[in-house]
Motif scaffolding. Structure first.
Motif, PDB file in Angstrom:
ATOM      1  N   VAL A  72       0.827  -1.206   0.000  1.00 35.29           N
ATOM      2  CA  VAL A  72       0.000   0.000   0.000  1.00 35.29           C
ATOM      3  C   VAL A  72       0.866   1.262   0.000  1.00 35.29           C
ATOM      4  O   VAL A  72       1.950   1.289   0.576  1.00 35.29           O
ATOM      5  N   ASP A  73       0.355   2.290  -0.663  1.00 30.34           N
ATOM      6  CA  ASP A  73       0.978   3.600  -0.579  1.00 30.34           C
ATOM      7  C   ASP A  73       0.699   4.158   0.808  1.00 30.34           C
ATOM      8  O   ASP A  73      -0.441   4.079   1.289  1.00 30.34           O
ATOM      9  N   GLU A  74       1.727   4.675   1.450  1.00 35.26           N
ATOM     10  CA  GLU A  74       1.567   5.251   2.785  1.00 35.26           C
ATOM     11  C   GLU A  74       2.443   6.489   2.916  1.00 35.26           C
ATOM     12  O   GLU A  74       3.444   6.631   2.211  1.00 35.26           O
ATOM     13  N   ALA A  75       2.048   7.356   3.831  1.00 37.23           N
ATOM     14  CA  ALA A  75       2.869   8.498   4.216  1.00 37.23           C
ATOM     15  C   ALA A  75       3.519   8.179   5.553  1.00 37.23           C
ATOM     16  O   ALA A  75       2.902   7.552   6.417  1.00 37.23           O
ATOM     17  N   ARG A  76       4.765   8.607   5.713  1.00 39.66           N
ATOM     18  CA  ARG A  76       5.467   8.514   6.996  1.00 39.66           C
ATOM     19  C   ARG A  76       5.532   9.933   7.540  1.00 39.66           C
ATOM     20  O   ARG A  76       5.994  10.851   6.853  1.00 39.66           O
ATOM     21  N   VAL A  77       5.038  10.107   8.757  1.00 41.12           N
ATOM     22  CA  VAL A  77       5.002  11.422   9.392  1.00 41.12           C
ATOM     23  C   VAL A  77       5.890  11.390  10.632  1.00 41.12           C
ATOM     24  O   VAL A  77       5.812  10.445  11.421  1.00 41.12           O
ATOM     25  N   GLU A  78       6.716  12.418  10.793  1.00 44.65           N
ATOM     26  CA  GLU A  78       7.569  12.570  11.973  1.00 44.65           C
ATOM     27  C   GLU A  78       7.274  13.934  12.579  1.00 44.65           C
ATOM     28  O   GLU A  78       7.202  14.933  11.862  1.00 44.65           O
ATOM     29  N   THR A  79       7.091  13.969  13.907  1.00 46.58           N
ATOM     30  CA  THR A  79       6.807  15.241  14.566  1.00 46.58           C
ATOM     31  C   THR A  79       7.361  15.235  15.987  1.00 46.58           C
ATOM     32  O   THR A  79       7.616  14.178  16.566  1.00 46.58           O
ATOM     33  N   LEU A  80       7.521  16.409  16.538  1.00 44.18           N
ATOM     34  CA  LEU A  80       8.035  16.595  17.889  1.00 44.18           C
ATOM     35  C   LEU A  80       6.887  16.668  18.887  1.00 44.18           C
ATOM     36  O   LEU A  80       5.852  17.275  18.606  1.00 44.18           O
ATOM     37  N   CYS A  81       7.088  16.053  20.040  1.00 43.45           N
ATOM     38  CA  CYS A  81       6.145  16.167  21.155  1.00 43.45           C
ATOM     39  C   CYS A  81       6.932  16.629  22.372  1.00 43.45           C
ATOM     40  O   CYS A  81       7.932  16.000  22.740  1.00 43.45           O
ATOM     41  N   LEU A  82       6.488  17.704  22.993  1.00 48.57           N
ATOM     42  CA  LEU A  82       7.150  18.241  24.182  1.00 48.57           C
ATOM     43  C   LEU A  82       6.455  17.731  25.427  1.00 48.57           C
ATOM     44  O   LEU A  82       5.331  18.121  25.729  1.00 48.57           O
ATOM     45  N   GLY A  83       7.107  16.807  26.124  1.00 47.91           N
ATOM     46  CA  GLY A  83       6.567  16.247  27.354  1.00 47.91           C
ATOM     47  C   GLY A  83       5.881  14.917  27.129  1.00 47.91           C
ATOM     48  O   GLY A  83       5.281  14.668  26.084  1.00 47.91           O
ATOM     49  N   GLU A  84       5.993  14.052  28.152  1.00 49.38           N
ATOM     50  CA  GLU A  84       5.395  12.727  28.057  1.00 49.38           C
ATOM     51  C   GLU A  84       3.878  12.790  27.935  1.00 49.38           C
ATOM     52  O   GLU A  84       3.266  11.995  27.224  1.00 49.38           O
ATOM     53  N   VAL A  87       2.984  13.414  24.226  1.00 47.37           N
ATOM     54  CA  VAL A  87       3.164  12.268  23.340  1.00 47.37           C
ATOM     55  C   VAL A  87       2.111  11.201  23.624  1.00 47.37           C
ATOM     56  O   VAL A  87       1.594  10.566  22.699  1.00 47.37           O
ATOM     57  N   ARG A  88       1.733  11.003  24.873  1.00 47.08           N
ATOM     58  CA  ARG A  88       0.677  10.028  25.187  1.00 47.08           C
ATOM     59  C   ARG A  88      -0.670  10.457  24.590  1.00 47.08           C
ATOM     60  O   ARG A  88      -1.401   9.637  24.041  1.00 47.08           O
ATOM     61  N   LYS A  89      -0.997  11.738  24.712  1.00 46.87           N
ATOM     62  CA  LYS A  89      -2.248  12.250  24.126  1.00 46.87           C
ATOM     63  C   LYS A  89      -2.225  12.165  22.604  1.00 46.87           C
ATOM     64  O   LYS A  89      -3.236  11.843  21.973  1.00 46.87           O
ATOM     65  N   ALA A  90      -1.065  12.441  21.998  1.00 45.28           N
ATOM     66  CA  ALA A  90      -0.948  12.380  20.543  1.00 45.28           C
ATOM     67  C   ALA A  90      -1.118  10.950  20.031  1.00 45.28           C
ATOM     68  O   ALA A  90      -1.804  10.720  19.027  1.00 45.28           O
ATOM     69  N   VAL A  91      -0.533   9.981  20.718  1.00 44.41           N
ATOM     70  CA  VAL A  91      -0.678   8.575  20.319  1.00 44.41           C
ATOM     71  C   VAL A  91      -2.144   8.141  20.462  1.00 44.41           C
ATOM     72  O   VAL A  91      -2.689   7.477  19.577  1.00 44.41           O
ATOM     73  N   ALA A  92      -2.790   8.533  21.539  1.00 41.97           N
ATOM     74  CA  ALA A  92      -4.205   8.192  21.721  1.00 41.97           C
ATOM     75  C   ALA A  92      -5.058   8.809  20.611  1.00 41.97           C
ATOM     76  O   ALA A  92      -5.956   8.153  20.059  1.00 41.97           O
ATOM     77  N   ALA A  93      -4.777  10.056  20.255  1.00 43.70           N
ATOM     78  CA  ALA A  93      -5.518  10.730  19.185  1.00 43.70           C
ATOM     79  C   ALA A  93      -5.257  10.064  17.837  1.00 43.70           C
ATOM     80  O   ALA A  93      -6.176   9.899  17.020  1.00 43.70           O
ATOM     81  N   LEU A  94      -3.999   9.662  17.608  1.00 37.42           N
ATOM     82  CA  LEU A  94      -3.653   8.971  16.366  1.00 37.42           C
ATOM     83  C   LEU A  94      -4.422   7.667  16.241  1.00 37.42           C
ATOM     84  O   LEU A  94      -5.007   7.381  15.198  1.00 37.42           O
ATOM     85  N   LYS A  95      -4.449   6.876  17.314  1.00 44.29           N
ATOM     86  CA  LYS A  95      -5.157   5.590  17.284  1.00 44.29           C
ATOM     87  C   LYS A  95      -6.648   5.768  16.997  1.00 44.29           C
ATOM     88  O   LYS A  95      -7.258   4.944  16.315  1.00 44.29           O
ATOM     89  N   LYS A  96      -7.211   6.852  17.503  1.00 46.75           N
ATOM     90  CA  LYS A  96      -8.642   7.109  17.287  1.00 46.75           C
ATOM     91  C   LYS A  96      -8.923   7.554  15.842  1.00 46.75           C
ATOM     92  O   LYS A  96      -9.931   7.170  15.252  1.00 46.75           O
ATOM     93  N   ALA A  97      -8.017   8.351  15.259  1.00 49.25           N
ATOM     94  CA  ALA A  97      -8.233   8.906  13.920  1.00 49.25           C
ATOM     95  C   ALA A  97      -7.785   7.969  12.804  1.00 49.25           C
ATOM     96  O   ALA A  97      -8.268   8.080  11.677  1.00 49.25           O
ATOM     97  N   HIS A  98      -6.878   7.057  13.096  1.00 48.43           N
ATOM     98  CA  HIS A  98      -6.263   6.198  12.071  1.00 48.43           C
ATOM     99  C   HIS A  98      -7.234   5.114  11.614  1.00 48.43           C
ATOM    100  O   HIS A  98      -7.918   4.517  12.433  1.00 48.43           O
ATOM    101  N   PRO A  99      -7.294   4.826  10.304  1.00 47.00           N
ATOM    102  CA  PRO A  99      -8.249   3.821   9.823  1.00 47.00           C
ATOM    103  C   PRO A  99      -7.812   2.370  10.049  1.00 47.00           C
ATOM    104  O   PRO A  99      -8.649   1.476   9.992  1.00 47.00           O
TER     105      PRO A  99
END
Length: 113
Positions: A72-84, A87-99
Motif C-alpha cells: 500500500v501507498d503510505e505516508a510517513r510522518v515525523e513530529t516533535l512532542c514536548l513532554g510525556e 506524546v501520550r495524548k498524541a498517540v491516543a488521538a492517532l489511534k482514534k483517527a487512524h483507519p
C-alpha cells in the motif's frame, strides 16, 4: 534554573487518504509545537513510500485480505512532542483517527546534548 521538558519524536505511517485527519488529530493533542519565540505549531516531516503487510487469521484488515501479502501507498510522518503527557495524548488521538486496525507508530525520546 528552568526545568527542561522531555522531547519525543512521534513517527507513524498512514494511507494518504487519512493523512490530513491523522495530522489534525495529533496536532490537536499538542504534537508538532516547537519551543521558542517563534511559536511554531503543526510542524512535521512527511514522506511517501510503500508499506507491506500480511494480515493474520484473526485480523480484520482495513485494506487487503487475511493471509494475502498487501502493498500500500503510505505516508510517513515525523513530529516533535514536548513532554510525556503530550506524546501520550498524541498517540491516543492517532489511534482514534487512524483507519487501520493496528496503526504503525514509534515513539523515540530525544536526548539533550
Amino acid at each position: 534554573m528552568a526545568s527542561v521538558v522531555a522531547r519525543y519524536k512521534l513517527v507513524f505511517h498512514v494511507p494518504p487518504a487519512a493523512l490530513d485527519a491523522c495530522k489534525a488529530a495529533i496536532f490537536g493533542a499538542g504534537a508538532g509545537r516547537y519551543p521558542g519565540a517563534g511559536n511554531y505549531t503543526e510542524c512535521c516531516w512527511t514522506t511517501l513510500g510503500t508499506g507491506q503487510f500480511r494480515p493474520g487469521d484473526a485480523a480484520n484488515p482495513h485494506i487487503g485480505k487475511v493471509g494475502e501479502l498487501e502493498f500500500v501507498d503510505e505516508a510517513r510522518v515525523e513530529t516533535l512532542c514536548l513532554g510525556e503527557d503530550v506524546v501520550r495524548k498524541a498517540v491516543a488521538a492517532l489511534k482514534k483517527a487512524h483507519p487501520y486496525e493496528e496503526p504503525s507508530y514509534e515513539v523515540f525520546k530525544i536526548e539533550d546534548f
